[in-house]
Design a protein around this motif. Structure first.
Motif, PDB file in Angstrom:
ATOM      1  N   GLY A  55       0.449   9.862  81.264  1.00 36.00           N
ATOM      2  CA  GLY A  55       0.489   8.298  80.425  1.00 36.00           C
ATOM      3  C   GLY A  55      -0.362   8.959  78.985  1.00 36.00           C
ATOM      4  O   GLY A  55       0.209   8.565  77.532  1.00 36.00           O
ATOM      5  N   LEU A  56      -0.335   9.951  78.507  1.00 34.00           N
ATOM      6  CA  LEU A  56      -0.365  10.191  77.305  1.00 34.00           C
ATOM      7  C   LEU A  56       0.653  10.611  75.859  1.00 34.00           C
ATOM      8  O   LEU A  56       1.784  10.912  76.919  1.00 34.00           O
ATOM      9  N   ILE A  57       0.506  10.316  74.972  1.00 37.92           N
ATOM     10  CA  ILE A  57       1.958  10.633  74.332  1.00 37.92           C
ATOM     11  C   ILE A  57       2.024  12.111  73.220  1.00 37.92           C
ATOM     12  O   ILE A  57       0.779  12.651  73.404  1.00 37.92           O
ATOM     13  N   LYS A  58       2.836  12.841  73.594  1.00 36.12           N
ATOM     14  CA  LYS A  58       3.128  13.412  73.467  1.00 36.12           C
ATOM     15  C   LYS A  58       3.801  14.120  72.231  1.00 36.12           C
ATOM     16  O   LYS A  58       5.476  13.402  72.318  1.00 36.12           O
ATOM     17  N   THR A  59       3.672  15.395  70.952  1.00 33.18           N
ATOM     18  CA  THR A  59       4.692  14.990  70.534  1.00 33.18           C
ATOM     19  C   THR A  59       4.941  16.207  69.838  1.00 33.18           C
ATOM     20  O   THR A  59       4.626  17.165  69.531  1.00 33.18           O
ATOM     21  N   PHE A  60       6.465  16.244  69.307  1.00 33.89           N
ATOM     22  CA  PHE A  60       7.292  17.460  69.048  1.00 33.89           C
ATOM     23  C   PHE A  60       8.160  17.375  67.477  1.00 33.89           C
ATOM     24  O   PHE A  60       8.332  15.725  67.507  1.00 33.89           O
ATOM     25  N   THR A  61       8.377  17.923  67.304  1.00 34.72           N
ATOM     26  CA  THR A  61       9.116  17.889  65.881  1.00 34.72           C
ATOM     27  C   THR A  61      10.672  18.550  66.324  1.00 34.72           C
ATOM     28  O   THR A  61      10.730  19.115  67.000  1.00 34.72           O
ATOM     29  N   GLY A  62      11.342  18.468  65.471  1.00 33.80           N
ATOM     30  CA  GLY A  62      13.133  17.879  65.845  1.00 33.80           C
ATOM     31  C   GLY A  62      13.241  18.571  64.209  1.00 33.80           C
ATOM     32  O   GLY A  62      13.456  17.381  63.382  1.00 33.80           O
ATOM     33  N   TRP A  63      13.943  19.540  64.276  1.00 32.05           N
ATOM     34  CA  TRP A  63      15.672  19.301  62.620  1.00 32.05           C
ATOM     35  C   TRP A  63      16.562  19.742  63.531  1.00 32.05           C
ATOM     36  O   TRP A  63      17.294  19.636  64.537  1.00 32.05           O
ATOM     37  N   ARG A  64      18.458  19.552  62.197  1.00 33.44           N
ATOM     38  CA  ARG A  64      18.766  19.419  62.180  1.00 33.44           C
ATOM     39  C   ARG A  64      19.510  19.708  60.848  1.00 33.44           C
ATOM     40  O   ARG A  64      19.849  18.677  59.698  1.00 33.44           O
ATOM     41  N   SER A  65      20.275  20.626  60.578  1.00 28.25           N
ATOM     42  CA  SER A  65      20.608  21.678  59.582  1.00 28.25           C
ATOM     43  C   SER A  65      21.614  21.588  59.742  1.00 28.25           C
ATOM     44  O   SER A  65      23.020  21.949  60.717  1.00 28.25           O
ATOM     45  N   GLN A  66      22.350  20.575  58.679  1.00 20.49           N
ATOM     46  CA  GLN A  66      24.303  20.290  57.975  1.00 20.49           C
ATOM     47  C   GLN A  66      24.240  21.441  57.214  1.00 20.49           C
ATOM     48  O   GLN A  66      24.233  21.255  56.124  1.00 20.49           O
ATOM     49  N   HIS A  67      24.980  22.705  57.197  1.00 23.70           N
ATOM     50  CA  HIS A  67      24.634  23.668  56.555  1.00 23.70           C
ATOM     51  C   HIS A  67      26.621  23.062  55.302  1.00 23.70           C
ATOM     52  O   HIS A  67      25.447  23.055  53.929  1.00 23.70           O
ATOM     53  N   ASN A  68      27.247  23.457  56.137  1.00 23.89           N
ATOM     54  CA  ASN A  68      28.265  23.497  55.377  1.00 23.89           C
ATOM     55  C   ASN A  68      29.608  22.922  56.060  1.00 23.89           C
ATOM     56  O   ASN A  68      29.600  23.459  56.662  1.00 23.89           O
ATOM     57  N   PHE A  80      16.476  24.084  72.952  1.00 23.29           N
ATOM     58  CA  PHE A  80      14.855  24.180  72.726  1.00 23.29           C
ATOM     59  C   PHE A  80      14.074  24.849  73.254  1.00 23.29           C
ATOM     60  O   PHE A  80      14.022  25.901  73.590  1.00 23.29           O
ATOM     61  N   HIS A  81      12.547  25.437  72.177  1.00 25.45           N
ATOM     62  CA  HIS A  81      12.333  26.767  72.369  1.00 25.45           C
ATOM     63  C   HIS A  81      10.770  26.653  71.411  1.00 25.45           C
ATOM     64  O   HIS A  81      10.873  25.625  70.100  1.00 25.45           O
ATOM     65  N   PRO A  82       9.414  26.659  71.835  1.00 24.94           N
ATOM     66  CA  PRO A  82       8.098  26.089  71.809  1.00 24.94           C
ATOM     67  C   PRO A  82       8.004  27.219  70.170  1.00 24.94           C
ATOM     68  O   PRO A  82       7.626  26.538  69.229  1.00 24.94           O
ATOM     69  N   ASN A  83       9.317  27.852  69.370  1.00 21.98           N
ATOM     70  CA  ASN A  83       8.644  28.887  68.122  1.00 21.98           C
ATOM     71  C   ASN A  83       9.748  28.804  67.094  1.00 21.98           C
ATOM     72  O   ASN A  83       9.941  28.908  66.265  1.00 21.98           O
ATOM     73  N   VAL A  84      10.777  27.716  67.457  1.00 21.09           N
ATOM     74  CA  VAL A  84      11.501  27.853  66.931  1.00 21.09           C
ATOM     75  C   VAL A  84      11.095  26.734  65.187  1.00 21.09           C
ATOM     76  O   VAL A  84      10.102  26.327  65.458  1.00 21.09           O
ATOM     77  N   THR A  85      11.675  27.622  64.055  1.00 24.52           N
ATOM     78  CA  THR A  85      11.106  27.014  63.054  1.00 24.52           C
ATOM     79  C   THR A  85      12.569  25.866  62.255  1.00 24.52           C
ATOM     80  O   THR A  85      13.737  26.531  62.357  1.00 24.52           O
ATOM     81  N   GLN A  86      12.108  25.386  61.327  1.00 25.77           N
ATOM     82  CA  GLN A  86      13.137  24.774  59.990  1.00 25.77           C
ATOM     83  C   GLN A  86      14.259  25.808  59.549  1.00 25.77           C
ATOM     84  O   GLN A  86      15.277  26.006  59.576  1.00 25.77           O
ATOM     85  N   ASP A  87      13.697  27.077  58.840  1.00 24.95           N
ATOM     86  CA  ASP A  87      14.326  27.650  58.621  1.00 24.95           C
ATOM     87  C   ASP A  87      14.895  28.874  59.512  1.00 24.95           C
ATOM     88  O   ASP A  87      16.457  29.499  59.334  1.00 24.95           O
ATOM     89  N   GLY A 113      16.954  22.810  65.948  1.00 23.96           N
ATOM     90  CA  GLY A 113      16.112  22.999  67.583  1.00 23.96           C
ATOM     91  C   GLY A 113      15.043  21.989  67.406  1.00 23.96           C
ATOM     92  O   GLY A 113      14.731  21.018  66.383  1.00 23.96           O
ATOM     93  N   VAL A 114      14.473  21.732  68.134  1.00 22.22           N
ATOM     94  CA  VAL A 114      12.807  21.465  69.130  1.00 22.22           C
ATOM     95  C   VAL A 114      12.314  21.889  68.651  1.00 22.22           C
ATOM     96  O   VAL A 114      12.305  23.262  70.149  1.00 22.22           O
ATOM     97  N   ARG A 115      11.004  21.922  68.785  1.00 24.11           N
ATOM     98  CA  ARG A 115       9.904  22.832  68.889  1.00 24.11           C
ATOM     99  C   ARG A 115       8.825  22.247  70.239  1.00 24.11           C
ATOM    100  O   ARG A 115       7.982  21.277  69.955  1.00 24.11           O
ATOM    101  N   VAL A 116       9.570  22.574  71.410  1.00 26.39           N
ATOM    102  CA  VAL A 116       8.718  22.302  72.151  1.00 26.39           C
ATOM    103  C   VAL A 116       9.181  23.209  73.858  1.00 26.39           C
ATOM    104  O   VAL A 116      10.236  24.529  73.048  1.00 26.39           O
ATOM    105  N   ASP A 117       7.876  24.169  74.116  1.00 22.73           N
ATOM    106  CA  ASP A 117       8.704  24.723  75.921  1.00 22.73           C
ATOM    107  C   ASP A 117       9.324  24.317  76.901  1.00 22.73           C
ATOM    108  O   ASP A 117       8.479  23.219  76.949  1.00 22.73           O
ATOM    109  N   THR A 154      18.942  24.885  76.092  1.00 24.21           N
ATOM    110  CA  THR A 154      19.776  23.697  77.207  1.00 24.21           C
ATOM    111  C   THR A 154      21.151  23.858  77.297  1.00 24.21           C
ATOM    112  O   THR A 154      21.851  24.841  77.341  1.00 24.21           O
ATOM    113  N   ASP A 155      21.353  22.465  78.417  1.00 21.21           N
ATOM    114  CA  ASP A 155      22.310  22.787  79.118  1.00 21.21           C
ATOM    115  C   ASP A 155      23.607  21.613  79.276  1.00 21.21           C
ATOM    116  O   ASP A 155      23.366  20.719  78.520  1.00 21.21           O
ATOM    117  N   SER A 156      24.791  21.631  80.233  1.00 22.50           N
ATOM    118  CA  SER A 156      25.103  19.988  80.755  1.00 22.50           C
ATOM    119  C   SER A 156      24.502  19.466  80.858  1.00 22.50           C
ATOM    120  O   SER A 156      25.106  18.408  80.568  1.00 22.50           O
TER     121      SER A 156
END
Length: 421
Positions: A55-68, A80-87, A113-117, A154-156
């Motif tokens: 019942g508790l709210i869990k908060t995660f951070t995610g990024w989408r980089s559009q390079h070129n 989806f990985h617990p150690n993913v970073t923006q860089d 990437g979403v920083r989550v296990d 992540t998968d189908s």
């Protein structure tokens, strides 16, 4: 003094920028051009919240980089990985730009990437997370804008949730917005194994040039997820002998060879390849420096670095993962005359498979599985031959440099005619 741990956790973006600047010297690019090439066009950071089973709210951070986007819509996976970073996400989107360019696909580079296990979430929580991530980025994606796909953890199924949520929130029925979907939603079954298929096909082409052929060669695969598993299957079918594999818990080596079907069963029933009944149990570090003909690092980045590169005993390295070698390792292996087939070529079967699926969706589902497989292999063989010819013409350079020169030149030409560089 730099430690192994510092290298292993070093910034992937810094590593990729170093590699780009090396190409810049060869191509005579100036600082402003290199800045334009290394800087992403947009990086989206989002907060993703879900209600947990408690019942508790869990908060995660995610990024989408559009390079070129000089060559087309952004294209790249979501991890989806617990150690993913923006860089890390930015660096991976840069790799996708070069990969798509090298394979002459009508795409630019993107990554998310979403920083989550994900293993810590229930299926219901994972679905919430997936849908809420799309809610946060849907304005920035679409089949003509940015096309996500599966990546690490992540998968189908996750692509199915992505597509359904995108349809609901955007009001657009556009299955080509995502690739790596199930067959029932317009996916192609070849997409599931296309990365592993491509790694083995490139290994075969490289082995013919550097080792006299693939048949009978001893192979070690570091990483036994989707890519590593299918790579082992296709190596076995092509007459190579896989003598070592590993996953996150460790590895096993048997000089007499490992059996694919038996290894799959062990992984499925016990959770790790280390429980294989024969052979010697080893760590991932030991596996990488074990004797073999072909080494395929197929897990995460920076696993071969300046501390272990001098100890590598493989005669040929084929990069299954993105960025498994640091810039220092590249220099050491080049000096040791150990060829390295770079990630942007070796593991591009996945994105070529995605391209075939995307094109098929847009054309109205007219490509069959066998034709899709032929298209993937033909596109990869063409790219390999182009890289090998460039490698020979450049003289004292390695295969990565040759591949990067081909890829970066195409992006530069597109940016120049657009007036962007």
């Amino acid at each position: 003094m730099t430690s192994v741990e510092e290298v292993l956790t070093s910034n992937l973006y810094t590593q990729q920028t170093k590699k780009l600047y090396k190409i810049g010297e060869i191509l005579g690019l100036h600082e402003d051009q290199l800045t334009a090439l290394s800087t992403p066009e947009r990086v989206i950071q989002v907060k993703i919240q879900i209600k947990g089973k408690d019942g508790l709210i869990k908060t995660f951070t995610g990024w989408r980089s559009q390079h070129n986007s000089a060559l087309g819509p952004y294209k790249g996976g979501v991890r989806f990985h617990p150690n993913v970073t923006q860089d890390e996400v930015i660096a991976l989107s840069m790799i996708m730009t070069w990969k798509n360019s090298l394979l002459q696909l009508p795409y630019g580079g993107g990554k998310a990437g979403v920083r989550v296990d994900p293993k810590s979430l229930s299926k219901e929580e994972l679905e919430q997370l997936s849908r809420n991530f799309i809610d946060a980025i849907y304005k920035y994606i679409g089949s003509n804008i940015d096309v996500p796909a599966p990546d690490v953890n992540t998968d189908s199924q996750i692509m199915s949730w992505f597509l359904d949520e995108y349809t609901k929130i955007s009001g657009k029925i556009d299955p080509a917005t995502f690739t790596g979907k199930p067959v029932d939603l317009g996916g192609l079954s070849v997409r599931e194994f296309s990365t592993g298929l491509g790694v083995v096909h490139t290994s075969k082409l490289a082995a013919e040039k550097f080792l006299g052929g693939l048949e009978g060669r001893r192979v070690i695969i570091q990483g036994f997820g989707n890519l590593g598993s299918y790579a082992m299957k296709f190596f076995e079918e092509n007459g190579a002998l896989v003598i070592g594999v590993s996953d996150s818990k460790g590895g096993v080596i048997d000089p007499n060879g490992l059996n694919y079907s038996k290894l799959e069963e062990v992984k499925k029933t016990t959770g790790s390849v280390v429980n294989y009944p024969s052979g010697k149990k080893v760590s991932n570090d030991e596996l990488i420096i074990s004797e073999c003909d072909i080494l395929v690092p197929a897990a995460l980045e920076n696993v071969i670095h300046k501390f272990n590169a001098p100890k590598v005993k493989a005669k040929l390295i084929v990069e299954g993962a993105n960025g498994p070698l640091t810039a220092d390792a590249d220099s050491i292996l080049k000096e040791r005359q150990i060829p390295v087939v770079p990630d942007i070529l070796a593991n591009s079967g996945g994105v070529v498979g995605s391209y075939v699926e995307w094109a098929n969706n847009r054309m109205g589902e007219i490509i069959n599985e066998e034709d899709a497989k032929k298209l993937i292999l033909a596109r990869m063989e063409k790219a390999f031959n182009e890289v090998y010819n460039k490698y020979n013409s450049l003289g004292d350079q390695d295969l990565r440099t040759a591949a990067m020169v081909v890829a970066v030149e195409r992006v530069i030409r597109a940016m120049k005619v657009r007036g962007l560089i």
